[in-house]
Design a protein around this motif. Structure first.
Motif, PDB file in Angstrom:
ATOM      1  N   TRP A 168       4.670  -6.748  -9.649  1.00  0.00           N
ATOM      2  CA  TRP A 168       4.103  -5.672  -8.832  1.00  0.00           C
ATOM      3  C   TRP A 168       2.937  -6.194  -7.993  1.00  0.00           C
ATOM      4  CZ3 TRP A 168       5.881  -1.237  -7.306  1.00  0.00           C
ATOM      5  CH2 TRP A 168       6.810  -0.523  -8.075  1.00  0.00           C
ATOM      6  N   LEU A 169       2.117  -7.043  -8.593  1.00  0.00           N
ATOM      7  CA  LEU A 169       0.981  -7.610  -7.857  1.00  0.00           C
ATOM      8  C   LEU A 169       1.462  -8.451  -6.677  1.00  0.00           C
ATOM      9  CD1 LEU A 169      -2.073  -8.042  -7.656  1.00  0.00           C
ATOM     10  CD2 LEU A 169      -1.832  -9.974  -9.239  1.00  0.00           C
ATOM     11  N   ALA A 170       2.509  -9.232  -6.903  1.00  0.00           N
ATOM     12  CA  ALA A 170       3.059 -10.044  -5.812  1.00  0.00           C
ATOM     13  C   ALA A 170       3.602  -9.160  -4.694  1.00  0.00           C
ATOM     14  CB  ALA A 170       4.156 -10.962  -6.350  1.00  0.00           C
ATOM     15  N   LEU A 171       4.218  -8.036  -5.054  1.00  0.00           N
ATOM     16  CA  LEU A 171       4.708  -7.106  -4.035  1.00  0.00           C
ATOM     17  C   LEU A 171       3.545  -6.519  -3.229  1.00  0.00           C
ATOM     18  CD1 LEU A 171       7.512  -5.228  -6.000  1.00  0.00           C
ATOM     19  CD2 LEU A 171       7.808  -6.568  -3.917  1.00  0.00           C
ATOM     20  N   LEU A 172       2.440  -6.239  -3.895  1.00  0.00           N
ATOM     21  CA  LEU A 172       1.272  -5.737  -3.174  1.00  0.00           C
ATOM     22  C   LEU A 172       0.728  -6.782  -2.206  1.00  0.00           C
ATOM     23  CD1 LEU A 172      -0.663  -3.855  -6.014  1.00  0.00           C
ATOM     24  CD2 LEU A 172       0.598  -2.857  -4.096  1.00  0.00           C
ATOM     25  N   VAL A 173       0.777  -8.052  -2.595  1.00  0.00           N
ATOM     26  CA  VAL A 173       0.326  -9.117  -1.701  1.00  0.00           C
ATOM     27  C   VAL A 173       1.208  -9.168  -0.459  1.00  0.00           C
ATOM     28  CG1 VAL A 173       0.061 -11.620  -1.453  1.00  0.00           C
ATOM     29  CG2 VAL A 173      -0.725 -10.479  -3.538  1.00  0.00           C
ATOM     30  N   VAL A 174       2.521  -9.031  -0.661  1.00  0.00           N
ATOM     31  CA  VAL A 174       3.442  -9.033   0.483  1.00  0.00           C
ATOM     32  C   VAL A 174       3.152  -7.848   1.396  1.00  0.00           C
ATOM     33  CG1 VAL A 174       5.852  -8.821   1.180  1.00  0.00           C
ATOM     34  CG2 VAL A 174       5.241 -10.283  -0.757  1.00  0.00           C
ATOM     35  N   ALA A 175       2.973  -6.675   0.795  1.00  0.00           N
ATOM     36  CA  ALA A 175       2.693  -5.487   1.602  1.00  0.00           C
ATOM     37  C   ALA A 175       1.367  -5.635   2.349  1.00  0.00           C
ATOM     38  CB  ALA A 175       2.660  -4.251   0.704  1.00  0.00           C
ATOM     39  N   ALA A 176       0.354  -6.194   1.679  1.00  0.00           N
ATOM     40  CA  ALA A 176      -0.937  -6.397   2.335  1.00  0.00           C
ATOM     41  C   ALA A 176      -0.809  -7.387   3.487  1.00  0.00           C
ATOM     42  CB  ALA A 176      -1.960  -6.892   1.313  1.00  0.00           C
ATOM     43  N   SER A 177       0.036  -8.401   3.313  1.00  0.00           N
ATOM     44  CA  SER A 177       0.245  -9.378   4.384  1.00  0.00           C
ATOM     45  C   SER A 177       0.901  -8.728   5.597  1.00  0.00           C
ATOM     46  CB  SER A 177       1.117 -10.529   3.871  1.00  0.00           C
ATOM     47  OG  SER A 177       0.489 -11.193   2.789  1.00  0.00           O
ATOM     48  N   ALA A 178       1.836  -7.813   5.334  1.00  0.00           N
ATOM     49  CA  ALA A 178       2.492  -7.127   6.450  1.00  0.00           C
ATOM     50  C   ALA A 178       1.491  -6.259   7.214  1.00  0.00           C
ATOM     51  CB  ALA A 178       3.645  -6.272   5.915  1.00  0.00           C
ATOM     52  N   VAL A 179       0.630  -5.574   6.464  1.00  0.00           N
ATOM     53  CA  VAL A 179      -0.389  -4.742   7.120  1.00  0.00           C
ATOM     54  C   VAL A 179      -1.357  -5.617   7.919  1.00  0.00           C
ATOM     55  CG1 VAL A 179      -2.328  -3.194   6.719  1.00  0.00           C
ATOM     56  CG2 VAL A 179      -0.211  -2.913   5.405  1.00  0.00           C
ATOM     57  N   ALA A 180      -1.743  -6.755   7.344  1.00  0.00           N
ATOM     58  CA  ALA A 180      -2.653  -7.663   8.042  1.00  0.00           C
ATOM     59  C   ALA A 180      -2.008  -8.207   9.303  1.00  0.00           C
ATOM     60  CB  ALA A 180      -3.048  -8.806   7.108  1.00  0.00           C
ATOM     61  N   ALA A 181      -0.695  -8.440   9.268  1.00  0.00           N
ATOM     62  CA  ALA A 181       0.005  -8.955  10.446  1.00  0.00           C
ATOM     63  C   ALA A 181      -0.083  -7.962  11.601  1.00  0.00           C
ATOM     64  CB  ALA A 181       1.460  -9.244  10.101  1.00  0.00           C
ATOM     65  N   LEU A 182       0.030  -6.666  11.271  1.00  0.00           N
ATOM     66  CA  LEU A 182      -0.057  -5.650  12.321  1.00  0.00           C
ATOM     67  C   LEU A 182      -1.472  -5.516  12.861  1.00  0.00           C
ATOM     68  CD1 LEU A 182       2.202  -2.846  10.762  1.00  0.00           C
ATOM     69  CD2 LEU A 182       2.763  -4.359  12.678  1.00  0.00           C
ATOM     70  N   LEU A 183      -2.449  -5.589  11.957  1.00  0.00           N
ATOM     71  CA  LEU A 183      -3.828  -5.384  12.380  1.00  0.00           C
ATOM     72  C   LEU A 183      -4.397  -6.575  13.135  1.00  0.00           C
ATOM     73  CD1 LEU A 183      -5.301  -3.650   9.187  1.00  0.00           C
ATOM     74  CD2 LEU A 183      -4.548  -2.583  11.327  1.00  0.00           C
ATOM     75  N   LEU A 184      -3.967  -7.789  12.757  1.00  0.00           N
ATOM     76  CA  LEU A 184      -4.553  -8.986  13.352  1.00  0.00           C
ATOM     77  C   LEU A 184      -3.782  -9.499  14.555  1.00  0.00           C
ATOM     78  CD1 LEU A 184      -5.526 -10.948  10.111  1.00  0.00           C
ATOM     79  CD2 LEU A 184      -6.954  -9.452  11.528  1.00  0.00           C
TER      80      LEU A 184
ATOM     81  N   GLY B   2      -1.465  -9.728  20.275  1.00  0.00           N
ATOM     82  CA  GLY B   2      -0.485  -9.510  21.334  1.00  0.00           C
ATOM     83  C   GLY B   2      -0.735 -10.308  22.592  1.00  0.00           C
ATOM     84  N   ALA B   3      -1.515 -11.383  22.498  1.00  0.00           N
ATOM     85  CA  ALA B   3      -1.801 -12.193  23.689  1.00  0.00           C
ATOM     86  C   ALA B   3      -0.535 -12.856  24.201  1.00  0.00           C
ATOM     87  CB  ALA B   3      -2.843 -13.257  23.339  1.00  0.00           C
ATOM     88  N   ALA B   4      -0.506 -13.052  25.525  1.00  0.00           N
ATOM     89  CA  ALA B   4       0.668 -13.672  26.143  1.00  0.00           C
ATOM     90  C   ALA B   4       0.865 -15.072  25.601  1.00  0.00           C
ATOM     91  CB  ALA B   4       0.488 -13.717  27.657  1.00  0.00           C
ATOM     92  N   GLY B   5       2.120 -15.418  25.346  1.00  0.00           N
ATOM     93  CA  GLY B   5       2.441 -16.756  24.868  1.00  0.00           C
ATOM     94  C   GLY B   5       2.325 -16.913  23.377  1.00  0.00           C
ATOM     95  N   HIS B   6       1.821 -15.915  22.710  1.00  0.00           N
ATOM     96  CA  HIS B   6       1.693 -15.991  21.256  1.00  0.00           C
ATOM     97  C   HIS B   6       2.898 -15.311  20.614  1.00  0.00           C
ATOM     98  CE1 HIS B   6      -2.259 -17.740  21.226  1.00  0.00           C
ATOM     99  NE2 HIS B   6      -2.758 -16.760  21.980  1.00  0.00           N
ATOM    100  N   GLN B   7       3.387 -15.919  19.562  1.00  0.00           N
ATOM    101  CA  GLN B   7       4.530 -15.351  18.852  1.00  0.00           C
ATOM    102  C   GLN B   7       4.079 -14.141  18.038  1.00  0.00           C
ATOM    103  OE1 GLN B   7       6.351 -18.024  16.127  1.00  0.00           O
ATOM    104  NE2 GLN B   7       8.020 -16.633  15.570  1.00  0.00           N
ATOM    105  N   ARG B   8       4.729 -13.021  18.239  1.00  0.00           N
ATOM    106  CA  ARG B   8       4.394 -11.832  17.464  1.00  0.00           C
ATOM    107  C   ARG B   8       4.981 -11.963  16.067  1.00  0.00           C
ATOM    108  NH1 ARG B   8       2.503  -7.621  20.325  1.00  0.00           N
ATOM    109  NH2 ARG B   8       3.164  -6.184  18.685  1.00  0.00           N
ATOM    110  N   PRO B   9       4.310 -11.424  15.074  1.00  0.00           N
ATOM    111  CA  PRO B   9       4.830 -11.516  13.701  1.00  0.00           C
ATOM    112  C   PRO B   9       6.148 -10.763  13.567  1.00  0.00           C
ATOM    113  CG  PRO B   9       3.010  -9.965  13.809  1.00  0.00           C
ATOM    114  CD  PRO B   9       3.056 -10.661  15.140  1.00  0.00           C
ATOM    115  N   ASN B  10       7.054 -11.361  12.858  1.00  0.00           N
ATOM    116  CA  ASN B  10       8.355 -10.742  12.617  1.00  0.00           C
ATOM    117  C   ASN B  10       8.279  -9.964  11.300  1.00  0.00           C
ATOM    118  OD1 ASN B  10      10.969 -10.012  12.291  1.00  0.00           O
ATOM    119  ND2 ASN B  10      11.825 -12.077  12.394  1.00  0.00           N
TER     120      ASN B  10
END
Length: 347
Positions: A149-165, A168-176
């Motif tokens: 469960w803790l590992a799943l929370l880490v994955v979910a937190a990483s997904a949220v961090a990907a959206l927040l951080l 969207g600059a040009a030429g940068h790969q957006r997180p999948n």
């Protein structure tokens, strides 16, 4: 900026947690000395442990000693030995727990004998045959699921961090976000595959108990040859004090009071200890198991007939492993512990 490679660490944590959860789940069902079911030929105290845990073993052994004139139990719950030689290892544990004074209170004696090596070894023996699940393995499996469960929370937190951080600059790969989505799906699948088993009694153990049900069961081993009352002891081992219907009401009342006292202590310890500390406390209070870890058959009990904690039907409540109906000391219950409270160490 967030990059897809940042999901590598959460993915590795999730994979490790899933593998550990799967390994501990498989280990629960691993049987060292698998054998056929002994049917109605199970020894008396083995049947008591399987049905009601360490507390039921104590009740059965003390009543057997009382019937065999090895011990006298007063109305106040004082156990006095008569000087007769112990019949088996559990009787010897009672003698050792009473000590040189020759007398000891029933409640203190119950607490000590349930955690003795002689009683704990009965649980190990039943687990080796595949009739009980080892409580320390059940604890490891629960810990592994918490890590998952803790590992799943880490994955979910990483997904949220990907959206927040993501800037969207040009030429940068957006997180999948398909990456964390697949990881979460795999994690929840692992949770389903490693869902915890319920109760300390295995399906083989349940079948064993059913073979001894129906007609009154009289043990063919575990009783002195000259001792009458096998049917009463058999009923006590399988169903607890309520099922046995002792003629000596004062003895029954004293034993019920001792089981209730043990359960009260168990609940107090559970209420005052944190999860980790209470687990280590219950482990240290029990004898070490044959496979290297603490048998901890006095661990929390499981409810229902699957219990096998330290309790016993002596409490009168229907409730192990002293263990998960239990293992220990939990309630031993109505079938499992007869009611006392398997696998803390209360009845």
């Amino acid at each position: 900026m967030w990059h897809n490679s940042y999901f590598v660490v959460p993915a590795l944590l999730l994979a490790a947690a899933a593998l550990y959860a799967a390994q501990t789940r498989r280990r629960i069902g691993r049987v060292r000395y698998a054998k056929g079911l002994p049917g109605r030929g199970l020894p008396l105290l083995d049947a008591a442990f399987l049905s009601g845990g360490p507390g039921r073993v104590f009740d059965t052994a003390v009543v057997r000693m009382h019937m065999n004139e090895q011990a006298v139990i007063s109305r106040s719950g004082l156990v006095t030995l008569t000087g007769a030689k112990p019949y088996d290892a559990v009787d010897k544990a009672v003698h050792d727990a009473v000590g040189p004074t020759g007398s000891r209170g029933l409640g203190e004696l119950r607490h000590t004998v349930m955690r003795s090596a002689a009683v704990q070894e009965i649980g190990d023996r039943l687990a080796d045959r595949g009739l009980l699940r080892r409580p320390e393995r059940l604890r490891h499996a629960r810990t592994a699921r918490r890590l998952l469960w803790l590992a799943l929370l880490v994955v979910a937190a990483s997904a949220v961090a990907a959206l927040l951080l993501d800037d969207g600059a040009a030429g940068h790969q957006r997180p999948n976000l398909w990456t964390p989505g697949l990881l979460l799906l795999g994690g929840f699948t692992a949770l389903l595959a490693t869902r915890p088993v319920k109760g300390r009694i295995t399906p083989a153990g349940q079948r064993q108990l059913s073979l001894m049900g129906g007609t009154p069961w009289t043990p063919n081993s575990g009783m002195p040859a000259r001792l009458a009352g096998g049917a009463l002891l058999g009923a006590l081992a399988l169903g607890g004090l309520a099922a046995a219907g002792l003629d000596d009401q004062e003895l029954e009342a004293a034993m019920l009071a001792a089981a209730a006292e043990e359960e009260a202590v168990r609940q107090a310890v559970s209420a005052n200890a944190s999860g980790a500390s209470s687990s280590s406390t219950s482990s240290s209070s029990c004898s070490s198991g044959s496979d290297g870890g603490s048998a901890s058959w006095c661990g929390s009990s499981d409810s229902g007939s699957s219990g096998s904690g330290c309790g016993s039907s002596s409490c009168g409540s229907s409730s192990s492993s002293c263990s998960s109906g239990s293992s220990g000391c939990g309630s031993s219950s109505s079938s499992s512990c007869g009611s006392s409270c398997g696998g803390g160490c209360g009845s």
